[in-house]
Design an enzyme around this catalytic site. Structure first.
Site, PDB file in Angstrom:
ATOM      1  N   HIS A  40       0.815  -1.220   0.000  1.00 15.76           N
ATOM      2  CA  HIS A  40       0.000   0.000   0.000  1.00 15.76           C
ATOM      3  C   HIS A  40       0.846   1.266   0.000  1.00 15.76           C
ATOM      4  O   HIS A  40       0.302   2.357  -0.190  1.00 15.76           O
ATOM      5  CB  HIS A  40      -0.951   0.002   1.195  1.00 15.76           C
ATOM      6  CG  HIS A  40      -2.182  -0.818   0.964  1.00 15.76           C
ATOM      7  ND1 HIS A  40      -3.406  -0.281   0.637  1.00 15.76           N
ATOM      8  CD2 HIS A  40      -2.358  -2.164   0.976  1.00 15.76           C
ATOM      9  CE1 HIS A  40      -4.277  -1.249   0.478  1.00 15.76           C
ATOM     10  NE2 HIS A  40      -3.681  -2.403   0.681  1.00 15.76           N
ATOM     11  N   HIS A  71       0.406  -8.459   5.225  1.00 13.85           N
ATOM     12  CA  HIS A  71      -0.289  -8.492   3.934  1.00 13.85           C
ATOM     13  C   HIS A  71      -1.682  -9.116   3.955  1.00 13.85           C
ATOM     14  O   HIS A  71      -2.501  -8.799   3.108  1.00 13.85           O
ATOM     15  CB  HIS A  71       0.589  -9.238   2.925  1.00 13.85           C
ATOM     16  CG  HIS A  71       0.217  -9.050   1.485  1.00 13.85           C
ATOM     17  ND1 HIS A  71      -0.168  -7.842   0.956  1.00 13.85           N
ATOM     18  CD2 HIS A  71       0.171  -9.929   0.443  1.00 13.85           C
ATOM     19  CE1 HIS A  71      -0.418  -7.980  -0.329  1.00 13.85           C
ATOM     20  NE2 HIS A  71      -0.228  -9.242  -0.661  1.00 13.85           N
TER      21      HIS A  71
END
Length: 472
Positions: A175, A325
């Protein structure tokens, strides 16, 4: 026909009723007083935590140069690459002017549990304390797109990094990618909070993200660990990864231009780019298959099997992969024969009900210990009748149940350390002392024990403290 009782009998019956009523009222008052004291102690514990948090960030922001090298000292270090010097100069807080018209967030408090709660938990759980040479922190990516305070989170992490450059390490996550932040909210947050200067600030974050490290390597004395945000594949070549120029990869979703100037990558460059994608986006194979295959769930990177993990660890003489993740119900999950540990620290992610977790690995310990936490109430599962009655009696007990489950891992660790003979029993005194020490709440544990745990002639069966509570 009603029969009139003698006057003496009536008086005696009335006296008994009045005595029973007064006794009942007295019990209710005592019960309310006890419940109120529990409420007070739990409330004060929260206030003390909030006060500690503010003190912690005050110390963080006022830390002197004696605690760690300043940017100025780092710039004087011999052998720094030109790129690193330029990066340090551009991020030196002493040389960054703050305009008088600035109206964005300021890191000057008050910092509370309602703000940045999961980041704060990482510093607070288990009395971990502030970063230091003997107490380093690694944050494993996805600092943004995880709530409405992403700007404040990344600013606090950057502050920590500047103040403690040898004790705070920030791995890049998938991200920390300008293309991903467009879809998941961080870019919109920047635009809303800095509407007048959104362009330069977004560009600054884009540059910061591209410079973050790809992975961390840690030796604990008893283990050698690699910490990566996503995962691995059978393509990964750490020697090649260590030699690449990180900031070429402004976005991991979009390939960079070729070093030769064209848009088409050479075979060597394409191989490097695929490795980068795998490190940030891969997952352990959910079906337990061997080898590597396309990650159909994400449409990018790979699924990797336990054999790929085993080969990778053997090739680089490593003990374990720690990754993030993926959201996990309890905040963490072991896979691949406990050689892969997934840790997800954002609780209640995307309005869900998952727990968050952090990993602590003490030096020379063969295994880490995991601290789970959550900011939402814990719901009751199939509780014993005694616990059900207890929790329905008064909401104070429900608050206590939440506190117990928030500190479950730390309590279990302390119980097991005290249980030197591994009997699953503790004395009343040892159990109550651990409860007070870990929960930081001074309650009458010896009185409360019958409502919380089971016991027999050997003592407290400490495992039963958590029976019946659901992680929800």
């Amino acid at each position: 026909m009603a029969t009139r009782l003698p006057s003496a009998g009536v008086d005696k019956s009335a006296a008994k009723i009045q005595a029973a009523f007064r006794s009942h009222q007295a019990r209710l008052r005592l019960k309310k007083q006890a419940a109120w004291k529990m409420h007070e102690k739990l409330e004060y514990a929260s206030e003390q935590t909030e006060s500690k948090l503010k003190d912690m960030f005050d110390r963080l922001l006022k830390a002197s140069e004696t605690l760690s090298p300043s940017v100025a000292k780092l710039l004087q270090k011999a052998g720094l690459p030109v790129e690193e010097k330029e990066l340090l100069k551009s991020t030196n807080p002493d040389s960054i002017p703050v305009e008088s018209s600035y109206r964005g967030p300021r890191i000057d408090g008050p910092i509370t549990r309602k703000t940045l709660v999961d980041l704060i938990e990482a510093f607070q759980q288990g009395q971990n304390g502030l970063p230091s040479t003997d107490n380093p922190y690694i944050f494993n990516g996805d600092f943004v797109d995880r709530g409405h305070n992403s700007v404040e989170v990344i600013l606090l992490l950057m502050t920590s990094l500047v103040l403690y450059p040898s004790s705070v390490f920030l791995n890049r996550g998938n991200h920390e990618d300008i293309m991903v932040t467009v879809r998941y909210g961080f870019q919109n947050e920047v635009i809303q909070k800095y509407s007048a200067r959104k362009g330069p600030i977004i560009d600054l974050f884009k540059d910061i993200f591209s410079w973050l490290p790809i992975y961390s390597y840690v030796e604990t004395g008893a283990a050698k660990i690699i910490i990566i945000h996503g995962g691995i594949s059978d393509k990964i070549n750490l020697k090649q990864i260590n030699a690449l120029t990180r900031n070429r990869y402004v976005s991991i979703e979009v390939p960079p231009e070729s070093r030769g100037g064209g848009k088409r990558l050479t075979p060597e460059e394409d191989n490097e780019y695929r490795q980068i994608q795998d490190l940030y986006w891969s997952d352990p194979d959910p079906q337990g298959r061997k080898g590597c295959r396309k990650n159909d769930d994400r449409n990018i990177a790979t699924f990797f099997g336990a054999d790929t993990t085993r080969d990778f660890l053997a090739k680089y003489n490593l003990s374990m992969i720690i990754r993030s993740h993926q959201v996990k119900p309890e905040g963490y999950e072991y896979t691949h024969d406990r050689k892969v540990l997934t840790v997800f620290s954002a609780s209640n992610y995307s309005k869900g009900s998952n727990w968050g977790a952090i990993v602590r690995w003490d030096y020379n310990e063969p295994e880490p210990w995991i601290i789970s936490y959550k900011t939402e109430p814990v719901e009751m599962g199939k509780l014993s009748f005694n616990k059900q009655v207890t929790l329905f009696e008064d909401p104070a007990y429900h608050s206590l149940a939440e506190k117990l489950m928030t500190n479950k891992n730390l309590l279990l660790k302390e119980f097991q350390n005290a249980d030197t003979n591994q009997t699953n029993h503790l004395s009343l005194t040892a159990w109550s002392q651990i409860m007070s020490s870990v929960l930081q709440v001074d309650l009458p544990w010896l009185v409360l024990r019958k409502k919380l745990v089971e016991e027999d002639e050997q003592g407290i069966l400490y495992d039963t403290l958590f029976d019946g509570y659901q992680l929800d």
